[in-house]
Design a protein around this motif. Structure first.
Motif, short mmCIF file in Angstrom:
data_model
loop_
_atom_site.label_atom_id
_atom_site.label_comp_id
_atom_site.label_asym_id
_atom_site.label_seq_id
_atom_site.Cartn_x
_atom_site.Cartn_y
_atom_site.Cartn_z
N ILE A 31 -0.51 7.36 -2.53
CA ILE A 31 -1.22 7.81 -1.35
C ILE A 31 -2.41 7.23 -1.19
CG2 ILE A 31 -1.97 9.68 -0.22
CD1 ILE A 31 0.83 11.09 -0.44
N LEU A 32 -3.19 7.49 -2.74
CA LEU A 32 -4.52 6.88 -2.81
C LEU A 32 -4.63 5.63 -2.72
CD1 LEU A 32 -5.51 9.17 -6.08
CD2 LEU A 32 -6.29 9.55 -3.81
N ALA A 33 -3.72 4.73 -3.09
CA ALA A 33 -3.86 3.32 -3.08
C ALA A 33 -3.49 2.87 -1.38
CB ALA A 33 -2.68 2.73 -3.71
N GLU A 34 -2.64 3.68 -0.75
CA GLU A 34 -2.54 3.26 0.52
C GLU A 34 -3.60 3.68 1.39
OE1 GLU A 34 0.44 1.56 1.88
OE2 GLU A 34 0.80 1.42 -0.26
N ALA A 35 -4.13 4.82 1.06
CA ALA A 35 -5.25 5.36 1.73
C ALA A 35 -6.52 4.33 1.52
CB ALA A 35 -6.00 6.71 1.20
N ALA A 36 -6.68 3.63 0.62
CA ALA A 36 -7.81 2.80 0.38
C ALA A 36 -7.58 1.39 1.06
CB ALA A 36 -7.64 2.20 -1.05
N ILE A 37 -6.28 0.98 1.39
CA ILE A 37 -5.78 0.00 2.43
C ILE A 37 -6.09 0.22 3.70
CG2 ILE A 37 -3.88 -1.52 3.09
CD1 ILE A 37 -2.67 -1.30 0.19
N PHE A 38 -5.87 1.24 4.23
CA PHE A 38 -5.94 1.80 5.66
C PHE A 38 -7.55 1.90 5.64
CE2 PHE A 38 -1.47 3.47 5.87
CZ PHE A 38 -1.42 3.00 7.20
N GLY A 133 -7.52 -8.01 19.59
CA GLY A 133 -6.02 -7.99 19.43
C GLY A 133 -5.75 -8.03 17.79
N THR A 134 -6.52 -9.03 17.34
CA THR A 134 -6.11 -9.32 15.96
C THR A 134 -6.19 -7.85 15.15
OG1 THR A 134 -7.08 -11.54 15.82
CG2 THR A 134 -6.98 -10.31 13.63
N THR A 135 -7.36 -7.05 15.18
CA THR A 135 -7.75 -6.03 14.58
C THR A 135 -6.62 -4.87 14.96
OG1 THR A 135 -9.25 -5.34 15.96
CG2 THR A 135 -10.11 -6.43 13.91
N TYR A 136 -6.58 -4.85 16.26
CA TYR A 136 -5.59 -3.67 16.79
C TYR A 136 -4.28 -4.03 16.14
CZ TYR A 136 -2.33 -1.66 19.89
OH TYR A 136 -1.21 -1.04 20.55
N TYR A 137 -3.63 -4.90 16.33
CA TYR A 137 -2.12 -5.17 15.80
C TYR A 137 -2.15 -5.14 14.35
CZ TYR A 137 -0.56 -6.72 20.42
OH TYR A 137 -0.11 -6.65 21.59
N SER A 138 -3.17 -5.50 13.70
CA SER A 138 -3.19 -5.36 11.98
C SER A 138 -2.96 -3.78 11.66
CB SER A 138 -4.37 -5.96 11.47
OG SER A 138 -4.46 -7.40 11.68
N LEU A 139 -3.91 -3.04 12.33
CA LEU A 139 -4.09 -1.56 12.11
C LEU A 139 -2.94 -0.81 12.48
CD1 LEU A 139 -5.42 0.80 10.89
CD2 LEU A 139 -7.00 0.84 12.95
N VAL A 140 -2.64 -0.80 13.74
CA VAL A 140 -1.54 -0.21 14.48
C VAL A 140 -0.13 -0.66 13.75
CG1 VAL A 140 -0.26 0.50 16.49
CG2 VAL A 140 -2.60 0.22 16.37
N GLY A 141 -0.09 -1.80 13.43
CA GLY A 141 1.31 -2.68 12.62
C GLY A 141 1.35 -1.97 11.28
N LEU A 142 0.08 -2.16 10.73
CA LEU A 142 0.24 -1.44 9.27
C LEU A 142 0.77 -0.18 9.15
CD1 LEU A 142 -0.50 -1.81 6.36
CD2 LEU A 142 -2.60 -0.99 6.75
N HIS A 143 0.44 0.87 10.29
CA HIS A 143 0.85 2.10 10.20
C HIS A 143 2.24 2.17 10.60
CE1 HIS A 143 1.81 6.18 12.55
NE2 HIS A 143 1.03 6.35 11.45
#
Length: 200
Positions: A31-38, A133-143
């Protein structure tokens, strides 16, 4: 001459300290590692807000995903119920809790897919359209990827539960899985605020 102590003796013995469950420690590290990515993706999204040279903009195309959010956040309650039920040897309650969690998580994914379909086909917003579009799909897609992974694991737990292979001794393992799902839900609150509230 014998001396008698007047100091009161506490009969209660403190319980010995035990190491946390290995799975819990492992999940905490993940979770700590994933939180850093997010955090990196969230910071990138915030940094590029309003810097797109062409449309559409968030205010023009994004709508607050209220229904999907309610479903996802409610799934934290159902997975907690599943863990609590298993700890109390309530296998039927555990199965129902897992089924509810999988259903609510799946509904959230469907709402996300419908939103993406609308943005791509109706609004013309793709990952290559502009910085938004790039940042939106990257962030929401990662989630969304994390939701899919969580749903796969929860579906496996549900399948084992339906087959009668989940017992009280598996409560700690299910609790570890629930920690991941709670993390996914907590991240969505941040994404919701950054993308759909502050970003507009």
């Amino acid at each position: 001459m014998t001396t008698i102590s007047t100091i009161p003796v506490n009969a209660e013995v403190e319980a010995p300290w035990t190491l946390p469950h290995r799975g819990t420690i492992g999940m905490a590290c993940l979770i700590l590692a994933e939180a850093a990515i997010f955090i990196i993706f969230v910071v990138a999204y915030i940094f590029y807000i309003g810097k797109s040279l062409s449309g559409p903009t968030p205010a023009q195309v994004l709508e607050l995903p209220i229904f999907g959010t309610i479903c996802l956040l409610s799934s934290s309650i159902t997975v907690h119920f599943a863990v609590s039920a298993l700890q109390k040897k309530n296998l039927r309650g555990c199965t129902l809790g897992l089924a509810g969690t999988v259903l609510l998580g799946a509904i959230f994914l469907v709402t996300t897919a419908r939103e993406w379909y609308h943005l791509i086909h109706d609004e013309g917003l793709t990952i290559q359209t502009n910085l938004f579009g790039t940042t939106y799909y990257s962030l929401v897609g990662l989630h969304a990827v994390h939701v899919i992974v969580g749903l796969i694991l929860l579906s496996l737990a549900l399948a084992f539960s339906l087959a009668g292979r989940v017992k009280e001794e598996h409560a700690e393992k299910l609790e570890v899985l629930s920690l991941y799902w709670h993390f996914v839900d907590a991240v969505w609150v941040v994404v919701l605020l950054v993308v759909y509230v502050l970003g507009k």
